[in-house]
Design a protein around this motif. Structure first.
Motif, PDB file in Angstrom:
ATOM      1  N   PRO A  47       0.881  -1.166   0.093  1.00 25.14           N
ATOM      2  CA  PRO A  47      -0.184   0.205   0.162  1.00 25.14           C
ATOM      3  C   PRO A  47       0.797   0.965   0.176  1.00 25.14           C
ATOM      4  N   ALA A  48       0.157   2.401  -0.664  1.00 24.67           N
ATOM      5  CA  ALA A  48       0.744   4.090   0.013  1.00 24.67           C
ATOM      6  C   ALA A  48      -0.356   4.989  -0.187  1.00 24.67           C
ATOM      7  N   TRP A  49      -0.370   5.263   1.469  1.00 28.59           N
ATOM      8  CA  TRP A  49      -0.708   6.416   1.375  1.00 28.59           C
ATOM      9  C   TRP A  49      -0.875   7.898   1.302  1.00 28.59           C
ATOM     10  N   ILE A  50      -1.118   8.315   0.662  1.00 26.23           N
ATOM     11  CA  ILE A  50      -1.534   9.565   0.351  1.00 26.23           C
ATOM     12  C   ILE A  50      -2.257  10.620   0.132  1.00 26.23           C
ATOM     13  N   CYS A  51      -1.693  11.764   1.095  1.00 22.47           N
ATOM     14  CA  CYS A  51      -2.588  12.507   0.800  1.00 22.47           C
ATOM     15  C   CYS A  51      -2.029  13.852   0.091  1.00 22.47           C
ATOM     16  N   GLN A  52      -3.364  13.628  -1.189  1.00 19.51           N
ATOM     17  CA  GLN A  52      -3.357  14.498  -2.206  1.00 19.51           C
ATOM     18  C   GLN A  52      -2.802  15.676  -2.238  1.00 19.51           C
ATOM     19  N   ARG A  53      -1.560  16.239  -2.541  1.00 22.61           N
ATOM     20  CA  ARG A  53      -1.048  17.659  -2.719  1.00 22.61           C
ATOM     21  C   ARG A  53      -1.344  18.490  -3.948  1.00 22.61           C
ATOM     22  N   PHE A  54      -1.703  19.473  -3.881  1.00 16.32           N
ATOM     23  CA  PHE A  54      -2.036  20.259  -5.187  1.00 16.32           C
ATOM     24  C   PHE A  54      -1.069  21.562  -4.992  1.00 16.32           C
ATOM     25  N   ARG A  55      -0.533  22.451  -5.283  1.00 13.57           N
ATOM     26  CA  ARG A  55      -0.512  23.499  -5.193  1.00 13.57           C
ATOM     27  C   ARG A  55      -0.026  23.872  -3.027  1.00 13.57           C
ATOM     28  N   ASN A  56       0.202  23.645  -3.152  1.00 12.16           N
ATOM     29  CA  ASN A  56       0.777  23.682  -1.295  1.00 12.16           C
ATOM     30  C   ASN A  56      -0.444  23.528  -1.308  1.00 12.16           C
ATOM     31  N   GLN A  57      -1.564  22.647  -0.880  1.00 12.27           N
ATOM     32  CA  GLN A  57      -2.776  22.490  -0.149  1.00 12.27           C
ATOM     33  C   GLN A  57      -3.040  20.367  -0.822  1.00 12.27           C
TER      34      GLN A  57
END
Ligand SMILES: *[C@@H]1O[C@H](CO)[C@@H](O)[C@H](O)[C@H]1NC(C)=O
Length: 273
Positions: A47-57
């Motif tokens: 697994p990979a736990w991804i906090c979906q980040r885009f343009r610093n948020q």
């Protein structure tokens, strides 16, 4: 127990040397009601736990299956606003193990940074995997239409949030569930937490690289005021244009029998009936 804990600490320290530790949703608990993600029974082998980040948020959270190259689920807060869709697709640099870039980027940007397509392909789907498909769409788990601002909408266009979804279902009953059913059910909800997932299937695309899920499901927990007052679920076979309405408890039971392990999706406070 203490030994196990020490082992975990040791293991994560060893990891630190070479890339960010991505073994929990610690950076983005806000996408789960009461900070509680689904139990570990849904976790794949790799697994990979991804906090979906885009343009610093951060915009939502995804549990990703690196072997099957599809998400297990994406979790987000439901805040539907209409707006633009993205024209480009992103991938996740952290899954290459060769980059410390902490937000989604395009394949071509990563190439400029010296990360080859081979490095990207190893643990995730790439654009080529979804080219020329017949009868299958790039199905969003966290849908563009449930996000409240353009950057968040764009952030749903990352391949770690996408599964091969039956086109007829995606454009038909699933679309009706996402737009009509969700808006009817959430009328008096102050906050609604959603988790949408895919059950791995026995077929695949892209020469075996990407699994084609057998089911797509979604669960919601609605807060009227500050209390979780209602919850519900839905599930669809990924080759029929049909969505079944369920209670949260019924959906968890269905997933428990599909995964052959006890599944809980939401914090205990969300009603199961
Ligand atoms: C599911 O529930 C929604 C909202 O209550 C309803 O509009 C829809 O017709 C139901 N779908 C099915 C297949 O029963």
């Amino acid at each position: 127990m203490l030994g196990l804990l020490l082992l975990q600490v040791l293991a994560s320290c060893l990891w630190l040397g070479h890339s960010e530790v991505v073994n929990s949703f610690a950076s983005c608990p806000q996408f789960f009601y009461a900070g509680t993600p689904p139990n570990n029974a849904l976790n794949p082998r790799n697994p990979a736990w991804i906090c979906q980040r885009f343009r610093n948020q951060y915009h939502y959270a995804t549990l990703y299956d690196r072997d099957r190259r599809i998400p297990v689920y994406s979790a987000y807060k439901y805040r539907p606003v209409s707006g633009k869709r993205s024209k480009v697709w992103y991938v996740e640099p952290q899954l290459t193990g060769k980059s410390d870039i902490k937000q989604m980027e395009t394949e071509s940007y990563l190439k400029e940074k010296g990360i080859s397509i081979e490095d990207i392909k190893r643990s995730q789907a790439i654009n080529d995997d979804y080219k020329g498909l017949k009868g299958l769409d790039r199905g969003h788990l966290s849908p563009c239409g449930h996000m409240d601002k353009d950057v968040s909408k764009i952030a749903t266009f990352t391949l770690t949030n996408i599964v091969p979804q039956d086109s007829t279902l995606n454009k038909g009953q699933w679309n009706i569930y996402e737009s009509k059913t969700m808006s009817q059910r959430t009328k008096d909800c102050k906050d609604t937490y959603v988790i949408t997932g895919a059950v791995p299937g026995s077929t695949d695309i892209a020469g075996g690289r990407v699994n084609r899920p057998s089911y797509i499901w979604s669960a919601a927990c609605c807060l009227v005021g500050t209390k979780p007052t209602r919850a519900w679920g839905a599930i669809a076979e990924n080759d029929k244009d049909e969505v079944e309405n369920l209670s949260l408890g019924e959906l968890e039971k269905r997933l428990t029998s599909l995964y052959r392990e006890m599944i809980t999706l939401f914090n205990n406070a969300c009603p199961r009936e």
